[in-house]
Design an enzyme around this catalytic site. Structure first.
Site, short mmCIF file in Angstrom:
data_model
loop_
_atom_site.label_atom_id
_atom_site.label_comp_id
_atom_site.label_asym_id
_atom_site.label_seq_id
_atom_site.Cartn_x
_atom_site.Cartn_y
_atom_site.Cartn_z
N ARG A 180 0.85 -1.18 0.00
CA ARG A 180 0.00 0.00 0.00
C ARG A 180 0.89 1.24 0.00
O ARG A 180 1.90 1.29 0.70
CB ARG A 180 -0.93 0.01 1.23
CG ARG A 180 -2.05 -1.03 1.17
CD ARG A 180 -3.07 -0.70 0.09
NE ARG A 180 -4.14 -1.67 -0.01
CZ ARG A 180 -4.15 -2.71 -0.82
NH1 ARG A 180 -3.11 -2.91 -1.63
NH2 ARG A 180 -5.16 -3.54 -0.85
N GLU B 262 -2.29 8.07 -4.44
CA GLU B 262 -2.68 7.51 -5.72
C GLU B 262 -3.98 8.15 -6.24
O GLU B 262 -4.90 8.37 -5.45
CB GLU B 262 -2.91 6.00 -5.53
CG GLU B 262 -2.48 5.18 -6.73
CD GLU B 262 -2.31 3.71 -6.39
OE1 GLU B 262 -3.05 2.91 -6.96
OE2 GLU B 262 -1.45 3.38 -5.57
N HIS C 182 0.12 0.53 -10.38
CA HIS C 182 -0.69 -0.39 -9.56
C HIS C 182 -1.14 -1.60 -10.38
O HIS C 182 -2.33 -1.88 -10.52
CB HIS C 182 -1.91 0.34 -8.98
CG HIS C 182 -2.41 -0.28 -7.72
ND1 HIS C 182 -2.90 0.46 -6.66
CD2 HIS C 182 -2.51 -1.57 -7.32
CE1 HIS C 182 -3.28 -0.35 -5.69
NE2 HIS C 182 -3.05 -1.59 -6.07
#
Length: 354
Positions: A273, A302, A320
């Site tokens: 993360r 993000e 990602h």
């Protein structure tokens, strides 16, 4: 009133109404829902991240379940709207669920599912890929070639790090962390140091057995050690991959102080993360230590990167994509659909959190 959003409808006369906030790979997940008499509505809005208002419009006045994405903020507002519409299930197409307020889901009687397991190997593969790419400076070399700068072999051109015989560090030795460790150990004969609150017994047994195999064949055996602290891993490992969950104890786990603990030519990989890493501190560390390299699949804010990160030649950044294999993404979609079906139509839960 929220503006209507564009949708694609499957099985329009289905008894149950299930909404997906994004198109998902494959059709098996759609067919599973249709087989159980569900009307499936898939949002086709040309928008990467839907707003809360968009999702409320999708839920409408009657909705039995929703399949959502990790980019969405599933909290009090959305679970309240889903409950008012008669919904009893929300499935997050992700292994993580830090975008979901499970307490709010419980408050409104909505069961929450996620999609673990199916993305273990795929995520570990990307972490291993980033490790190798950073060690051998593959992205830099590719850009160099494409720019037409290569005019012949040179002894010092893009000299990187040898992985064989070095130490790989894993922080968080759960399913993904252990799979990554095995890839690096078996693939490159690296030694292992790991930190986890729980002992990774199966991983330890694997490394021990592999070390014995190498020794029996006249090669240097690999070793493992469970560190007493994260700092031990940071100090000793040549390549470090992060695989913790994200909570208040792991927010900015990697910061100015922890970066300073690492070797000057270390490699840091994050496929967990984004907020686990203090990105501002990372940019400054990369700037001051040109031989330190990093591979990132996730980011603190993000989809944005902190200023300066994209300019760093010693950083590899990808959008990602850790779970982005065809098999895995279709499997995640299937599990997400099953979560909704299980809660709505049968009694045995499947990966339900709430």
């Amino acid at each position: 009133m929220a503006k209507p959003v564009s949708i694609e409808v499957w099985n329009p006369n289905g008894k149950y109404r299930v909404v997906s906030t994004k198109p998902m790979p494959g059709t098996r997940w759609i067919n599973l829902l249709i087989e159980q008499d569900c009307r499936v509505e898939i949002c086709t809005q040309k928008k990467t991240i839907l707003s809360v208002e968009d999702i409320i419009a999708l839920i409408g006045e009657r909705c039995d379940g929703v399949i959502g994405q990790l980019t969405e903020d599933w909290g009090e507002t959305l679970f309240s709207a889903l409950s008012r519409a008669g919904g009893k299930a929300f499935s997050n197409m992700a292994v993580g669920y830090n975008n979901v307020d499970v307490s709010a889901a419980n408050k409104y009687g909505v069961a929450v599912g996620n999609t673990p397991g199916v993305l273990t190997e795929t995520t570990a593969e990307l972490a291993a890929s980033l490790s190798v790419a950073a060690a051998r400076r593959i992205v830099e070399a590719d850009e160099f070639m494409r720019a037409g700068l290569y005019d012949g072999w040179l002894p010092h051109l893009f000299v990187g790090n040898l992985l064989k015989g070095q130490t790989v560090g894993v922080i968080g030795a759960g399913r993904i962390g252990s799979a990554y460790a095995r890839m690096m150990i078996e693939g490159f004969k690296m030694n292992l140091i790991y930190y986890d609150l729980y002992q990774a017994t199966r991983l330890e047994k694997f490394v021990t057995a592999y070390g014995e195999f190498l020794k029996a064949n006249g090669e240097q055996p690999v070793t493992w050690r469970r560190a007493a602290s994260m700092d031990e891993v940071l100090r000793e490992a040549d390549v470090i991959s992060l695989h913790p969950i994200l909570d208040k104890t792991t927010f900015h786990l990697i910061n100015k102080e922890s970066l300073a603990t690492m070797k000057k030519e270390a490699i840091l990989v994050n496929c967990s993360r984004g907020p686990v890493v203090d990105e501002v501190a990372l940019v400054e560390h990369l700037r001051q230590n040109p031989m330190f390299r990093v591979g990132l699949d996730v980011f603190e804010d993000e989809p944005y990167m902190k200023p300066g990160l994209s300019d760093m030649k010693n950083a590899i950044v990808v959008p990602h994509i850790a779970s982005a294999s065809k098999w895995t993404r279709e499997g995640m979609a299937t599990l997400a659909a099953l979560n909704v079906l299980v809660r709505k139509l049968v009694t045995q839960p499947h990966y339900l959190l709430a």
